[in-house]
Design a protein around this motif. Structure first.
Motif, PDB file in Angstrom:
ATOM      1  N   GLN A 171      36.490  40.564 100.261  1.00 41.46           N
ATOM      2  CA  GLN A 171      36.518  42.015 100.110  1.00 41.46           C
ATOM      3  C   GLN A 171      36.037  42.368  98.712  1.00 41.46           C
ATOM      4  N   GLN A 172      35.394  43.523  98.573  1.00 44.44           N
ATOM      5  CA  GLN A 172      34.774  43.874  97.302  1.00 44.44           C
ATOM      6  C   GLN A 172      35.165  45.293  96.887  1.00 44.44           C
ATOM      7  N   PHE A 173      36.198  45.372  96.077  1.00 41.54           N
ATOM      8  CA  PHE A 173      36.603  46.642  95.501  1.00 41.54           C
ATOM      9  C   PHE A 173      37.401  46.338  94.249  1.00 41.54           C
ATOM     10  N   HIS A 174      37.663  47.366  93.435  1.00 44.66           N
ATOM     11  CA  HIS A 174      38.493  47.179  92.251  1.00 44.66           C
ATOM     12  C   HIS A 174      39.332  48.417  92.010  1.00 44.66           C
ATOM     13  N   LEU A 175      40.328  48.286  91.158  1.00 46.96           N
ATOM     14  CA  LEU A 175      41.200  49.395  90.797  1.00 46.96           C
ATOM     15  C   LEU A 175      40.790  49.961  89.452  1.00 46.96           C
ATOM     16  N   ASP A 176      40.836  51.282  89.333  1.00 49.44           N
ATOM     17  CA  ASP A 176      40.707  51.981  88.059  1.00 49.44           C
ATOM     18  C   ASP A 176      42.106  52.467  87.687  1.00 49.44           C
ATOM     19  N   VAL A 177      42.548  52.152  86.480  1.00 43.82           N
ATOM     20  CA  VAL A 177      43.886  52.513  86.019  1.00 43.82           C
ATOM     21  C   VAL A 177      43.750  53.420  84.794  1.00 43.82           C
ATOM     22  N   THR A 178      44.308  54.627  84.868  1.00 46.19           N
ATOM     23  CA  THR A 178      44.257  55.567  83.752  1.00 46.19           C
ATOM     24  C   THR A 178      45.337  55.230  82.737  1.00 46.19           C
ATOM     25  N   VAL A 179      44.940  55.179  81.458  1.00 47.53           N
ATOM     26  CA  VAL A 179      45.880  54.887  80.373  1.00 47.53           C
ATOM     27  C   VAL A 179      45.760  55.971  79.307  1.00 47.53           C
ATOM     28  N   GLU A 180      46.820  56.135  78.534  1.00 45.79           N
ATOM     29  CA  GLU A 180      46.814  57.109  77.442  1.00 45.79           C
ATOM     30  C   GLU A 180      46.125  56.549  76.206  1.00 45.79           C
ATOM     31  N   ASP A 181      46.466  55.313  75.837  1.00 43.25           N
ATOM     32  CA  ASP A 181      45.974  54.680  74.616  1.00 43.25           C
ATOM     33  C   ASP A 181      45.330  53.354  75.002  1.00 43.25           C
ATOM     34  N   ILE A 182      44.007  53.287  74.972  1.00 42.97           N
ATOM     35  CA  ILE A 182      43.302  52.103  75.451  1.00 42.97           C
ATOM     36  C   ILE A 182      43.657  50.854  74.652  1.00 42.97           C
ATOM     37  N   GLU A 183      43.799  50.964  73.361  1.00 40.65           N
ATOM     38  CA  GLU A 183      44.086  49.775  72.547  1.00 40.65           C
ATOM     39  C   GLU A 183      45.467  49.205  72.882  1.00 40.65           C
ATOM     40  N   GLN A 184      46.434  50.079  73.010  1.00 43.90           N
ATOM     41  CA  GLN A 184      47.784  49.638  73.368  1.00 43.90           C
ATOM     42  C   GLN A 184      47.795  49.076  74.790  1.00 43.90           C
ATOM     43  N   ALA A 185      47.153  49.770  75.714  1.00 47.73           N
ATOM     44  CA  ALA A 185      47.121  49.326  77.107  1.00 47.73           C
ATOM     45  C   ALA A 185      46.410  47.977  77.233  1.00 47.73           C
ATOM     46  N   GLU A 186      45.311  47.812  76.501  1.00 48.09           N
ATOM     47  CA  GLU A 186      44.603  46.535  76.555  1.00 48.09           C
ATOM     48  C   GLU A 186      45.503  45.405  76.065  1.00 48.09           C
ATOM     49  N   ALA A 187      46.184  45.603  74.959  1.00 51.87           N
ATOM     50  CA  ALA A 187      47.076  44.568  74.430  1.00 51.87           C
ATOM     51  C   ALA A 187      48.159  44.217  75.451  1.00 51.87           C
ATOM     52  N   GLN A 188      48.717  45.233  76.101  1.00 55.47           N
ATOM     53  CA  GLN A 188      49.766  44.986  77.094  1.00 55.47           C
ATOM     54  C   GLN A 188      49.205  44.259  78.316  1.00 55.47           C
ATOM     55  N   ALA A 189      48.035  44.664  78.774  1.00 59.44           N
ATOM     56  CA  ALA A 189      47.427  44.016  79.940  1.00 59.44           C
ATOM     57  C   ALA A 189      47.099  42.556  79.638  1.00 59.44           C
ATOM     58  N   LEU A 190      46.546  42.305  78.446  1.00 60.62           N
ATOM     59  CA  LEU A 190      46.232  40.928  78.055  1.00 60.62           C
ATOM     60  C   LEU A 190      47.499  40.088  77.965  1.00 60.62           C
ATOM     61  N   ALA A 191      48.576  40.680  77.469  1.00 55.82           N
ATOM     62  CA  ALA A 191      49.848  39.961  77.376  1.00 55.82           C
ATOM     63  C   ALA A 191      50.403  39.608  78.757  1.00 55.82           C
ATOM     64  N   LEU A 192      50.068  40.424  79.757  1.00 54.59           N
ATOM     65  CA  LEU A 192      50.507  40.150  81.130  1.00 54.59           C
ATOM     66  C   LEU A 192      49.662  39.074  81.805  1.00 54.59           C
ATOM     67  N   GLY A 193      48.545  38.692  81.179  1.00 48.37           N
ATOM     68  CA  GLY A 193      47.693  37.657  81.765  1.00 48.37           C
ATOM     69  C   GLY A 193      46.311  38.124  82.149  1.00 48.37           C
ATOM     70  N   ALA A 194      45.969  39.381  81.859  1.00 51.22           N
ATOM     71  CA  ALA A 194      44.616  39.871  82.139  1.00 51.22           C
ATOM     72  C   ALA A 194      43.627  39.215  81.178  1.00 51.22           C
ATOM     73  N   THR A 195      42.364  39.235  81.563  1.00 51.39           N
ATOM     74  CA  THR A 195      41.271  38.726  80.738  1.00 51.39           C
ATOM     75  C   THR A 195      40.253  39.838  80.583  1.00 51.39           C
TER      76      THR A 195
END
Length: 124
Positions: free
Chosen positions: A74-98
């Motif tokens: 299957q070929q789709f992805h999710l778009d997730v709205t965040v308030e602060d991209i730098e903070q959200a990126e750090a949190q996502a990376l800490a959860l295991g995102a790349t």
């Protein structure tokens, strides 16, 4: 919570045509404010934050999915709205995102721990 689901994005060879199909199937209007046929992007539903929202993205030479063939997933992805991209990126990376290559005005691309792409999006 890091962010809110913005939209589900489906890859396809003809975004306008597939958006028309889903518009009729689901009773969701085409939101031409976010549409860009030249760029291969069409959205159904309301503004970001209003649900449900589906987006259709042009994928050149797309190999259509074949359920349940793992070689044609299957070929789709999710778009997730965040308030602060730098903070959200750090949190996502800490959860295991790349972080993956690819970003634009108001979005960056990542992979979940299993390799599925998703975008963190923000409004300027």
């Amino acid at each position: 919570m890091i962010g809110h689901l913005r939209s589900v994005v489906i890859d396809c060879p003809d975004p306008r045509a597939l958006a028309g199909f889903y518009s009729e199937l689901l009773g969701l209007p085409v939101d031409d404010r976010g549409a860009d046929d030249d760029d291969g992007w069409v959205v159904l539903g309301g503004e970001p934050g209003q649900h449900p929202r589906l987006a259709f993205q042009k994928a050149v030479n797309l190999r259509e999915p074949r359920w349940p063939d793992p070689h044609r997933p299957q070929q789709f992805h999710l778009d997730v709205t965040v308030e602060d991209i730098e903070q959200a990126e750090a949190q996502a990376l800490a959860l295991g995102a790349t972080r993956l290559p690819g970003e634009g005005q108001g979005w960056r691309v990542y992979a979940d721990p299993a390799g599925h792409p998703f975008c963190l999006c923000w409004d300027d």
